[in-house]
Design a protein around this motif. Structure first.
Motif, PDB file in Angstrom:
ATOM      1  N   GLN A  24      -3.156   1.326  -3.280  1.00  0.00           N
ATOM      2  CA  GLN A  24      -3.814   2.059  -2.201  1.00  0.00           C
ATOM      3  C   GLN A  24      -5.120   2.704  -2.682  1.00  0.00           C
ATOM      4  O   GLN A  24      -6.171   2.592  -2.063  1.00  0.00           O
ATOM      5  N   LEU A  25      -5.039   3.345  -3.822  1.00  0.00           N
ATOM      6  CA  LEU A  25      -6.184   4.061  -4.367  1.00  0.00           C
ATOM      7  C   LEU A  25      -7.305   3.092  -4.750  1.00  0.00           C
ATOM      8  O   LEU A  25      -8.474   3.316  -4.437  1.00  0.00           O
ATOM      9  N   PHE A  26      -6.918   2.005  -5.395  1.00  0.00           N
ATOM     10  CA  PHE A  26      -7.934   1.067  -5.877  1.00  0.00           C
ATOM     11  C   PHE A  26      -8.573   0.275  -4.737  1.00  0.00           C
ATOM     12  O   PHE A  26      -9.639  -0.318  -4.897  1.00  0.00           O
ATOM     13  N   GLU A  84      -3.630  -4.480 -11.377  1.00  0.00           N
ATOM     14  CA  GLU A  84      -2.798  -3.968 -10.291  1.00  0.00           C
ATOM     15  C   GLU A  84      -3.043  -4.750  -9.000  1.00  0.00           C
ATOM     16  O   GLU A  84      -2.134  -4.955  -8.201  1.00  0.00           O
ATOM     17  N   ASP A 123      -9.441   1.956  -2.112  1.00  0.00           N
ATOM     18  CA  ASP A 123     -10.285   2.955  -1.455  1.00  0.00           C
ATOM     19  C   ASP A 123     -11.456   3.485  -2.273  1.00  0.00           C
ATOM     20  O   ASP A 123     -12.478   3.857  -1.712  1.00  0.00           O
ATOM     21  N   PHE A 161      -6.813  -2.400   7.726  1.00  0.00           N
ATOM     22  CA  PHE A 161      -6.216  -1.092   7.395  1.00  0.00           C
ATOM     23  C   PHE A 161      -7.206   0.073   7.393  1.00  0.00           C
ATOM     24  O   PHE A 161      -6.842   1.172   7.032  1.00  0.00           O
ATOM     25  N   LEU A 198       0.843  -1.201   0.000  1.00  0.00           N
ATOM     26  CA  LEU A 198       0.000   0.000   0.000  1.00  0.00           C
ATOM     27  C   LEU A 198       0.877   1.249   0.000  1.00  0.00           C
ATOM     28  O   LEU A 198       0.538   2.266  -0.597  1.00  0.00           O
ATOM     29  N   LYS A 199       2.029   1.138   0.672  1.00  0.00           N
ATOM     30  CA  LYS A 199       2.925   2.288   0.740  1.00  0.00           C
ATOM     31  C   LYS A 199       3.782   2.438  -0.512  1.00  0.00           C
ATOM     32  O   LYS A 199       4.323   3.498  -0.775  1.00  0.00           O
ATOM     33  N   LYS A 200       3.915   1.354  -1.271  1.00  0.00           N
ATOM     34  CA  LYS A 200       4.782   1.401  -2.448  1.00  0.00           C
ATOM     35  C   LYS A 200       4.033   1.684  -3.752  1.00  0.00           C
ATOM     36  O   LYS A 200       4.642   2.107  -4.729  1.00  0.00           O
ATOM     37  N   TYR A 201       2.746   1.375  -3.770  1.00  0.00           N
ATOM     38  CA  TYR A 201       1.988   1.512  -5.020  1.00  0.00           C
ATOM     39  C   TYR A 201       0.760   2.379  -4.811  1.00  0.00           C
ATOM     40  O   TYR A 201      -0.189   1.957  -4.147  1.00  0.00           O
ATOM     41  N   ARG A 202       0.749   3.555  -5.391  1.00  0.00           N
ATOM     42  CA  ARG A 202      -0.436   4.396  -5.272  1.00  0.00           C
ATOM     43  C   ARG A 202      -1.642   3.701  -5.898  1.00  0.00           C
ATOM     44  O   ARG A 202      -2.757   3.787  -5.392  1.00  0.00           O
ATOM     45  N   SER A 203      -1.405   2.996  -6.998  1.00  0.00           N
ATOM     46  CA  SER A 203      -2.508   2.298  -7.664  1.00  0.00           C
ATOM     47  C   SER A 203      -3.210   1.377  -6.665  1.00  0.00           C
ATOM     48  O   SER A 203      -4.427   1.384  -6.554  1.00  0.00           O
ATOM     49  N   MET A 255       7.098  -8.120  -9.031  1.00  0.00           N
ATOM     50  CA  MET A 255       7.823  -7.080  -9.748  1.00  0.00           C
ATOM     51  C   MET A 255       9.325  -7.348  -9.657  1.00  0.00           C
ATOM     52  O   MET A 255      10.068  -7.110 -10.599  1.00  0.00           O
ATOM     53  N   TYR A 306      -8.470  -5.863   3.343  1.00  0.00           N
ATOM     54  CA  TYR A 306      -7.852  -4.547   3.526  1.00  0.00           C
ATOM     55  C   TYR A 306      -8.634  -3.733   4.559  1.00  0.00           C
ATOM     56  O   TYR A 306      -8.071  -3.116   5.462  1.00  0.00           O
TER      57      TYR A 306
END
Lengths: 541, 330
Positions: free
Chosen positions: A89-91, A182, A93, A133, A82-87, A302, A129
């Motif tokens: 975290q955003l997806f 993602e 939320d 979280f 979540l801290k490494k990929y904005r995609s 990755m 999640y």
């Protein structure tokens, strides 16, 4: 390992119930139905690349032999990502569950299983999640759509995140661009923290790492496979071609998926490349070390993807080439286009690619320095540098399948069509909602193309096959062209199942047929050694 | 189940306002304290959430390309669906945010005998979504007249445009009706489309019921149970100028309206409604398709263990030599 089960007959398979069950989805336990999942990886493949928890196991076992702290590993793994990929975290939320993605997924269309709706596939992860979280999920639990991570949940993830081919079709239709790929990628990274890859992905990864390519072809096998093709080319054209391998000082390094080197119809595409390069007198070399364009590491993590991808730039540097040319492949081009430079660049030891034949500067590849062969060839045709006789493909009525990655993760739509329209006389598009950015997956991408997974593959490939059937019925199409090695391998099986009289080819196979080479003898057959139109008579007698 | 629960929650909220104001006479609480608390929560919550999102980097360049890439000069590329530069990205985002471009693509997939898959245009969700969001925005802008003095000209203009049908007195404002119809459609499709019902959570119904409650109480207040508009403005202007006071004699329905709005504002940052901010940050939409032209840097890129050419040659040297492949070390 159990023997692969045969999928039911098409008329059985197509009885699809799209109505969701009565029970809420959280209460419906996962069922590992034979033919719809891949085998778990053998330990040796994980050991070869140093991935954790190698052991004998099977997804149908009650005990997956996970380490005792597996739950912490997963939860911490989510937190880290979540801290490494904005995609990611955003997806987690912003989905509003509008359902626009639901009937866009080929696996949902082909199975009716609601957990194959992209929104619900993502909710499998989001629910966990929320529990760990988000404040609402911690306080309200189930009421907030949150649930505990249990072994059953983990198994459910495994089943459904290996029923997603990361094709991104859902993300085209999502009003926020939520890309299930993602989320699937993150899920698969989590599985790999616990040694839960599939055998069909982990094997090629291990092969590629040590031997340079997914198929595990050793250097001498690569050269001898290509020699077989050269013999065929000589038989067909009378021209002897002598390509070079690992040659220092060549202008161009050519990298293609190893699928093109082994087994038809990939090999016919490869013959097309060889003929084209010979006719141009291109100063290029193959590499046995960087002998894989594809990247099954991309379906693992990755980090693994970067480890495998490393070889391409490293080899270009060692050989001292000016730039890199890449063959027809789908996910290879997603990786090259969107990831390679970020992982392993900058490729400042290379030069901005320029076609030595036309002088065209490929400005769209000026930092990554890798050009797609369809761009390269389209440019040649546009400049009139190739002599083509499209009538040699007159026995073929061709349609074109955009592969997921090249259409939605790159946007190369026109070049292959331009080539096709110049090398054959009969070209028909499939319905517009099934091509270009709305194209349907072959149903077997992201390493799902294992034999034991056949029912799932036939289900997932159903929308693609059905669109092919449409042009077969309306235009007599008998050839499905594409620019993807996995397509060439998997669409053949898909066509046999759904539309048996349609064959599959790469774009450069048809180019090879049409290419009039200097000093060639009169051609009697196409690259498949089948008689050309008008040359069949002798055989009929 | 989720729908009933959310409905119940909104009913309870209405009752809380009724009891609190009419029963207990807590005018200052409902007229001043709660609205201030709600707006503060909204602003801080939204900011914190956006900060949280922006702290996660975008390690890879992952636009979803929905059209031809920029490649050879003679191939027309799709500037909006596969933009190669910032201007195109702005265009793409504007289409997405203002007109819901992606939702406009929506199709309905149907399996018919044959078997034959048919894809039909399906724009109802797009239409209702657009009607809902735009009318909500206009309603919000109209409400600025309660928080400004003098009222800016554009607010008056929107107000009179909105009421140009000149039906009834006060004039019927179309956006209020459209908002209520659209949000009702969004609710009904959630209930009646089996797949959508199956994925719906209480958190999907709650905002719908809240907004239905807000719109309904607003319409009731304007056309039926009329409240003293001068006093309402006294209160709202007081709130806006940080000089709050509660004039006596405003009908209780106003407090219900205000409390539901406060609830929505306070709930917003913790909910899926944050898609409002999120859409701008979505990396599949807001990046240019130029990753082979311009290098994208991953801030947490780290070295990985690789298999070098030397290791490869070491293992295969004899085989390579036998096959006539050049090697580094003889």
């Amino acid at each position: 390992m159990a023997k692969p089960t045969k999928p039911p007959k098409p008329e059985e398979l197509v009885k699809i119930d799209y109505n969701p069950p009565e029970k809420p989805w959280m209460e419906v336990p996962v069922e590992f139905k034979p033919g719809t999942f891949c085998y778990g990886t053998r330990p040796k493949y994980l050991e070869e690349v140093g991935l954790p928890n190698p052991r004998e196991w099977s997804p149908t076992d009650d005990d997956w032999k996970l380490p005792s702290d597996w739950k912490d590993t997963v939860i911490n793994g989510i937190g880290e990502r979540l801290k490494k990929y904005r995609s990611f975290q955003l997806f987690m939320d912003i989905c509003v569950r509008c359902g626009a993605c639901a009937d866009k997924c080929h696996f949902f269309i082909g199975s009716g299983d609601p957990k194959n709706m992209p929104v619900l596939r993502a909710e499998l992860m989001r629910s966990v999640y929320r529990k760990y979280f988000s404040l609402g999920g911690k306080l309200l639990g189930n009421l907030a759509g949150a649930r505990e991570l249990t072994f059953d949940v983990f198994k459910e993830w495994w089943y459904y995140f290996y029923q997603c081919t990361e094709c991104r079709r859902c993300s085209v239709f999502c009003p926020y661009g939520i890309d299930t790929a993602e989320i699937t990628m993150m899920a698969r990274e989590l599985f790999n923290l616990l040694g839960c890859n599939t055998d069909w992905i982990a094997g090629p990864v291990a092969n590629c790492y040590r031997k340079g390519n997914h198929l595990g072809l050793e250097p001498h096998t690569i050269t001898s496979n290509i020699e077989f093709m050269l013999d065929d080319i000589e038989e067909i054209t009378g021209i002897k071609i002598e390509p070079t391998f690992n040659r220092k000082g060549a202008e161009i390094l050519f990298v293609t998926p190893s699928g093109d080197l082994f087994g038809d119809p990939g090999t016919y595409t490869c013959m097309g490349y060889l003929m084209l390069f010979h006719e141009l007198g291109l100063d290029y070399t193959w590499s046995t070390y960087a002998s894989e364009g594809g990247n099954f590491g991309f379906f693992t993590s990755m980090e693994m993807a970067k480890r495998l991808n490393y070889k391409i730039y490293a080899e270009a540097k060692r050989l001292g080439v000016k730039w890199i040319l890449g063959g027809e492949c789908g996910h290879m081009w997603r990786v090259v286009h969107q990831y390679m430079d970020t992982w392993n660049g900058p490729a400042d030891f290379l030069e901005e690619p320029v076609s030595p034949i036309t002088g065209t500067k490929f400005e769209n590849a000026k930092t990554t320095k890798m050009v797609h062969i369809a761009e390269f060839t389209a440019d040649l045709i546009r400049h009139g540098k190739l002599k083509l006789d499209p009538s040699r493909n007159d026995h073929l009525k061709v349609t074109y399948h955009d592969s997921c990655n090249t259409s939605r993760g790159m946007g190369i739509l026109e070049e292959p069509r331009y080539i096709l329209k110049n090398v054959c006389n009969h070209f028909h598009e499939m319905p517009e909602d099934t091509i270009r950015e709305k194209t349907f997956c072959c149903g077997s991408g992201t390493g799902l193309n294992a034999g034991e997974n056949m029912e799932l593959r036939m289900r997932g490939g159903f929308p693609r096959a059905n669109a092919v059937k449409h042009v077969r019925d309306s235009h007599g199409v008998n050839m499905l062209a594409n620019i993807c090695a996995i397509d060439r391998a998997t669409l053949s099986a898909l066509m046999q199942y759904w539309v048996p009289d349609v064959e599959v080819c790469g774009v450069h196979e048809l180019l090879g047929n049409a290419l009039v080479m200097t000093g060639e003898k009169e051609r009697e057959t196409d690259l498949r050694l089948e008689p050309l139109p008008g040359k069949e008579e002798d055989e009929d007698v | 189940m989720g729908a009933l629960l959310s409905f119940f929650v909104v009913i309870v909220l209405v009752l809380i306002a009724l009891v609190g104001v009419k029963g207990a006479g807590l005018y200052a609480l409902f007229g001043i304290v709660i609205p201030y608390a709600a707006v503060t929560t909204f602003i801080l919550g939204v900011i914190l959430r956006v900060i949280k999102w922006s702290r996660s980097p975008v390690p890879f360049h992952i636009p979803t390309t929905c059209g031809q890439e920029k490649s050879l000069p003679w191939i027309k590329y799709n500037k909006l669906e596969s933009p190669a530069g910032t201007l195109g990205v702005i265009g793409r985002m504007a289409l997405e945010v203002l007109f819901f471009r992606s939702l406009f693509r929506n199709l309905k997939t149907e399996l018919r005998d044959g078997p034959k898959l048919v894809y039909g245009s399906n724009k109802w969700l797009w239409l209702a979504g657009l009607a809902f969001h735009w009318s909500f925005l206009i309603v919000l802008i109209r409400h600025l007249r309660f928080f400004t003095h003098p009222v800016p000209a554009f607010v008056n203009m929107i107000d009179s445009l909105d009421g140009f049908l000149q039906i009834g007195s006060p004039h019927l404002l179309m956006t209020g009706v459209v908002l209520l119809l659209a949000v009702t459609y969004l609710f009904l499709r959630r209930v009646f489309i089996p797949q959508v019902r199956y994925i719906s959570l209480p958190a999907d119904y709650l905002p719908l019921f809240l907004i239905i409650g807000i719109a309904t109480s607003g319409i009731l207040m304007r056309y039926f149970y009329k409240v003293d508009i001068i006093k309402v403005k006294e209160l709202t202007l007081g709130l806006a100028t940080l000089n709050p006071e509660v004039p006596a004699g405003i009908g209780v329905i106003f407090y219900v309206h205000l409390f539901l709005i406060s609830s929505l504002f306070a709930y917003f940052p913790f909910s899926k409604l944050m898609h409002m901010g999120g859409v701008f940050l979505s990396p599949t939409r807001n990046l240019a398709n130029n990753s082979r032209m311009k290098r994208h840097v991953n801030p947490w890129n780290y070295p990985v263990k690789v298999h070098t050419y030397e290791e490869y040659e070491e293992e295969f040297r004899d085989k390579m030599k036998n096959a006539g492949i050049p090697v580094e070390k003889e």
